[in-house]
Motif scaffolding. Structure first.
Motif, PDB file in Angstrom:
ATOM      1  N   ARG A   1      40.658  50.511  11.468  1.00 45.20           N
ATOM      2  CA  ARG A   1      41.108  51.061  10.186  1.00 45.20           C
ATOM      3  C   ARG A   1      41.636  49.973   9.264  1.00 45.20           C
ATOM      4  NH1 ARG A   1      46.889  52.544  11.012  1.00 45.20           N
ATOM      5  NH2 ARG A   1      47.417  51.701  13.054  1.00 45.20           N
ATOM      6  N   TYR A   2      41.865  48.765   9.819  1.00 46.98           N
ATOM      7  CA  TYR A   2      42.329  47.682   8.952  1.00 46.98           C
ATOM      8  C   TYR A   2      41.173  47.016   8.211  1.00 46.98           C
ATOM      9  CZ  TYR A   2      46.474  48.296  11.805  1.00 46.98           C
ATOM     10  OH  TYR A   2      47.546  48.829  12.446  1.00 46.98           O
ATOM     11  N   GLY A   3      39.937  47.345   8.618  1.00 48.82           N
ATOM     12  CA  GLY A   3      38.768  46.890   7.882  1.00 48.82           C
ATOM     13  C   GLY A   3      38.678  45.394   7.644  1.00 48.82           C
ATOM     14  N   GLY A   4      39.119  44.596   8.608  1.00 44.51           N
ATOM     15  CA  GLY A   4      38.987  43.142   8.461  1.00 44.51           C
ATOM     16  C   GLY A   4      39.970  42.519   7.490  1.00 44.51           C
ATOM     17  N   LEU A   5      40.996  43.265   7.085  1.00 42.52           N
ATOM     18  CA  LEU A   5      41.961  42.732   6.108  1.00 42.52           C
ATOM     19  C   LEU A   5      43.026  41.831   6.733  1.00 42.52           C
ATOM     20  CD1 LEU A   5      42.817  45.758   3.783  1.00 42.52           C
ATOM     21  CD2 LEU A   5      41.749  43.594   3.132  1.00 42.52           C
ATOM     22  N   LEU A   6      43.165  41.891   8.033  1.00 34.92           N
ATOM     23  CA  LEU A   6      44.268  41.165   8.664  1.00 34.92           C
ATOM     24  C   LEU A   6      43.879  39.712   8.882  1.00 34.92           C
ATOM     25  CD1 LEU A   6      45.365  43.908  11.210  1.00 34.92           C
ATOM     26  CD2 LEU A   6      46.167  43.513   8.877  1.00 34.92           C
ATOM     27  N   GLU A   7      43.871  38.965   7.780  1.00 35.35           N
ATOM     28  CA  GLU A   7      43.462  37.563   7.783  1.00 35.35           C
ATOM     29  C   GLU A   7      44.463  36.768   6.944  1.00 35.35           C
ATOM     30  OE1 GLU A   7      40.987  36.242   9.351  1.00 35.35           O
ATOM     31  OE2 GLU A   7      39.996  38.065  10.059  1.00 35.35           O
TER      32      GLU A   7
ATOM     33  N   TYR B   1      44.365  38.410  20.672  1.00 34.20           N
ATOM     34  CA  TYR B   1      45.284  38.738  21.761  1.00 34.20           C
ATOM     35  C   TYR B   1      44.540  39.324  22.955  1.00 34.20           C
ATOM     36  CZ  TYR B   1      49.039  41.083  24.274  1.00 34.20           C
ATOM     37  OH  TYR B   1      49.900  41.513  25.243  1.00 34.20           O
ATOM     38  N   SER B   2      43.534  40.128  22.666  1.00 29.61           N
ATOM     39  CA  SER B   2      42.697  40.703  23.732  1.00 29.61           C
ATOM     40  C   SER B   2      41.335  40.942  23.095  1.00 29.61           C
ATOM     41  CB  SER B   2      43.298  42.022  24.218  1.00 29.61           C
ATOM     42  OG  SER B   2      43.222  42.973  23.170  1.00 29.61           O
ATOM     43  N   ASP B   3      40.452  41.634  23.771  1.00 28.65           N
ATOM     44  CA  ASP B   3      39.138  41.883  23.179  1.00 28.65           C
ATOM     45  C   ASP B   3      39.234  42.672  21.884  1.00 28.65           C
ATOM     46  OD1 ASP B   3      37.900  40.539  25.110  1.00 28.65           O
ATOM     47  OD2 ASP B   3      37.207  42.280  26.259  1.00 28.65           O
ATOM     48  N   THR B   4      40.300  43.445  21.744  1.00 33.48           N
ATOM     49  CA  THR B   4      40.362  44.339  20.582  1.00 33.48           C
ATOM     50  C   THR B   4      41.592  44.136  19.702  1.00 33.48           C
ATOM     51  OG1 THR B   4      41.468  45.995  21.943  1.00 33.48           O
ATOM     52  CG2 THR B   4      39.065  46.171  21.750  1.00 33.48           C
ATOM     53  N   SER B   5      42.541  43.330  20.134  1.00 32.09           N
ATOM     54  CA  SER B   5      43.801  43.226  19.377  1.00 32.09           C
ATOM     55  C   SER B   5      44.069  41.801  18.916  1.00 32.09           C
ATOM     56  CB  SER B   5      44.972  43.706  20.240  1.00 32.09           C
ATOM     57  OG  SER B   5      44.765  45.037  20.633  1.00 32.09           O
ATOM     58  N   LYS B   6      44.914  41.705  17.898  1.00 28.67           N
ATOM     59  CA  LYS B   6      45.290  40.426  17.317  1.00 28.67           C
ATOM     60  C   LYS B   6      46.799  40.342  17.198  1.00 28.67           C
ATOM     61  CE  LYS B   6      42.233  39.072  13.627  1.00 28.67           C
ATOM     62  NZ  LYS B   6      41.901  39.203  12.205  1.00 28.67           N
ATOM     63  N   ILE B   7      47.309  39.126  17.230  1.00 23.80           N
ATOM     64  CA  ILE B   7      48.709  38.912  16.866  1.00 23.80           C
ATOM     65  C   ILE B   7      48.733  38.254  15.493  1.00 23.80           C
ATOM     66  CG2 ILE B   7      50.785  37.574  17.380  1.00 23.80           C
ATOM     67  CD1 ILE B   7      50.231  38.097  20.337  1.00 23.80           C
TER      68      ILE B   7
ATOM     69  N   LEU C   1      51.890  42.671  16.663  1.00 24.07           N
ATOM     70  CA  LEU C   1      50.671  42.966  17.402  1.00 24.07           C
ATOM     71  C   LEU C   1      49.898  44.055  16.657  1.00 24.07           C
ATOM     72  CD1 LEU C   1      48.913  42.752  19.969  1.00 24.07           C
ATOM     73  CD2 LEU C   1      50.413  44.460  21.019  1.00 24.07           C
ATOM     74  N   ALA C   2      48.640  43.738  16.325  1.00 24.70           N
ATOM     75  CA  ALA C   2      47.783  44.707  15.629  1.00 24.70           C
ATOM     76  C   ALA C   2      46.768  45.238  16.623  1.00 24.70           C
ATOM     77  CB  ALA C   2      47.093  44.035  14.443  1.00 24.70           C
ATOM     78  N   ARG C   3      47.095  46.373  17.222  1.00 28.14           N
ATOM     79  CA  ARG C   3      46.210  46.953  18.230  1.00 28.14           C
ATOM     80  C   ARG C   3      44.923  47.462  17.588  1.00 28.14           C
ATOM     81  NH1 ARG C   3      49.260  47.501  22.815  1.00 28.14           N
ATOM     82  NH2 ARG C   3      51.488  47.918  22.457  1.00 28.14           N
ATOM     83  N   GLY C   4      43.811  47.125  18.207  1.00 28.80           N
ATOM     84  CA  GLY C   4      42.528  47.645  17.718  1.00 28.80           C
ATOM     85  C   GLY C   4      41.973  46.924  16.503  1.00 28.80           C
ATOM     86  N   ALA C   5      42.676  45.855  16.048  1.00 28.86           N
ATOM     87  CA  ALA C   5      42.244  45.192  14.809  1.00 28.86           C
ATOM     88  C   ALA C   5      40.858  44.574  14.932  1.00 28.86           C
ATOM     89  CB  ALA C   5      43.258  44.124  14.400  1.00 28.86           C
ATOM     90  N   LEU C   6      40.438  44.239  16.147  1.00 29.73           N
ATOM     91  CA  LEU C   6      39.131  43.592  16.320  1.00 29.73           C
ATOM     92  C   LEU C   6      38.015  44.593  16.636  1.00 29.73           C
ATOM     93  CD1 LEU C   6      40.289  40.449  18.327  1.00 29.73           C
ATOM     94  CD2 LEU C   6      39.514  40.529  15.958  1.00 29.73           C
ATOM     95  N   ARG C   7      38.351  45.870  16.711  1.00 31.34           N
ATOM     96  CA  ARG C   7      37.297  46.863  16.926  1.00 31.34           C
ATOM     97  C   ARG C   7      36.423  46.936  15.676  1.00 31.34           C
ATOM     98  NH1 ARG C   7      38.624  49.737  21.491  1.00 31.34           N
ATOM     99  NH2 ARG C   7      40.853  50.055  21.823  1.00 31.34           N
ATOM    100  N   PRO C   8      35.101  47.142  15.855  1.00 29.35           N
ATOM    101  CA  PRO C   8      34.198  47.180  14.686  1.00 29.35           C
ATOM    102  C   PRO C   8      34.629  48.199  13.640  1.00 29.35           C
ATOM    103  CG  PRO C   8      32.940  47.216  16.737  1.00 29.35           C
ATOM    104  CD  PRO C   8      34.391  47.331  17.122  1.00 29.35           C
ATOM    105  N   LYS C   9      35.153  49.310  14.090  1.00 33.09           N
ATOM    106  CA  LYS C   9      35.534  50.343  13.118  1.00 33.09           C
ATOM    107  C   LYS C   9      37.043  50.400  12.923  1.00 33.09           C
ATOM    108  CE  LYS C   9      31.473  53.227  13.665  1.00 33.09           C
ATOM    109  NZ  LYS C   9      30.912  54.440  14.239  1.00 33.09           N
TER     110      LYS C   9
END
Ligand SMILES: [Zn+2]
Length: 241
Positions: free
Chosen positions: A46-52, A16-22, A36-44
């Protein structure tokens, strides 16, 4: 407006943006929805790459009346089937399951459909773990049946005559078999084909090559369920051997 928690499977994600995903989700409580998962693409994150895709979790959504896009507030992993990615054919079948739900699920709670989706993903994953890396089409047929599109395989869709074990043609648009009187054809289904098709639609796994069966399924979905629209997974499903 408020917070709601429900089980959900991630069907697909979009940046969705540099740091978020839909996320496109199939939830127990609300049926299909987007978050909308805000911050999901940030390296740290809190979702830890689970939103797949192929991950099931307990999601907490911040919902607003009249809005289609909710905001994800929390995600707790329940189980995941991402190991499917190592078995390309089964991954293709699993992708078709997710895409069918995404495109055709009714806009409300549907426990039976949620069950067909999660059972299919879990069994495809178990099959991949066991090293049986082809087949699995019966899980897509189970979902097609649950969506209310079970094909007519016992009576001719044109004349109503019982279709036994003689040759028949699969009339995708009409949603079932046409008897040899209504559709005389040399390249139709023979007795073994009809037995295979009935077994798959009844949820039984077949052994051996699945190329013909995969084409029947992909064409049935294309012409009977999606009204000609091409789902992204269908060309891949159709090419399975
Ligand atoms: Zn007929």
């Amino acid at each position: 407006m408020g917070l709601s928690t429900t089980r959900a499977v991630v069907l697909q994600t979009y940046r969705y943006s540099d740091t978020s995903k839909i996320l496109r989700l199939m939830t127990v409580e609300f049926g299909p929805c987007s978050a909308l998962a805000r911050g999901a693409l940030r390296p740290k994150s809190r979702y830890g790459g689970l939103l797949e895709p192929f991950v099931e979790g307990e999601v907490t959504l911040y919902t607003k009346d009249g809005r289609d896009l909710h905001t994800l507030s929390d995600f707790e992993l329940i189980r995941e089937w991402r190991g499917l990615g190592s078995a390309l054919d089964l991954f293709t079948v699993a992708s078709a399951l997710c895409e069918l739900v995404m495109r055709l699920a009714p806009e409300h709670r549907d426990d039976e459909l949620y069950g067909a989706l999660t059972t299919g993903l879990a069994q495809l994953h178990a099959q991949a773990e066991a090293g049986r890396v082809t087949g699995g089409l019966e899980h897509v047929w189970a979902l097609v049946n649950t969506l209310g599109f079970r094909p007519e395989l016992d009576q001719c869709v044109a004349c109503g005559r019982a279709v036994g074990s003689e040759r028949a043609r699969f009339d995708y648009a009409a949603g079932g078999l046409q008897c040899e009187h209504c559709a005389p054809s040399r390249d139709g289904l023979d007795a073994q084909d009809i037995r295979d098709l009935r077994a798959l639609v009844d949820g039984q796994a077949l052994t051996g090559g699945s190329g013909r069966q995969a084409r029947w399924l992909a064409d049935f979905i294309r012409y009977h369920l999606s009204e000609g629209a091409v789902l992204k997974s269908l060309p891949f499903l159709r090419e399975l051997q």
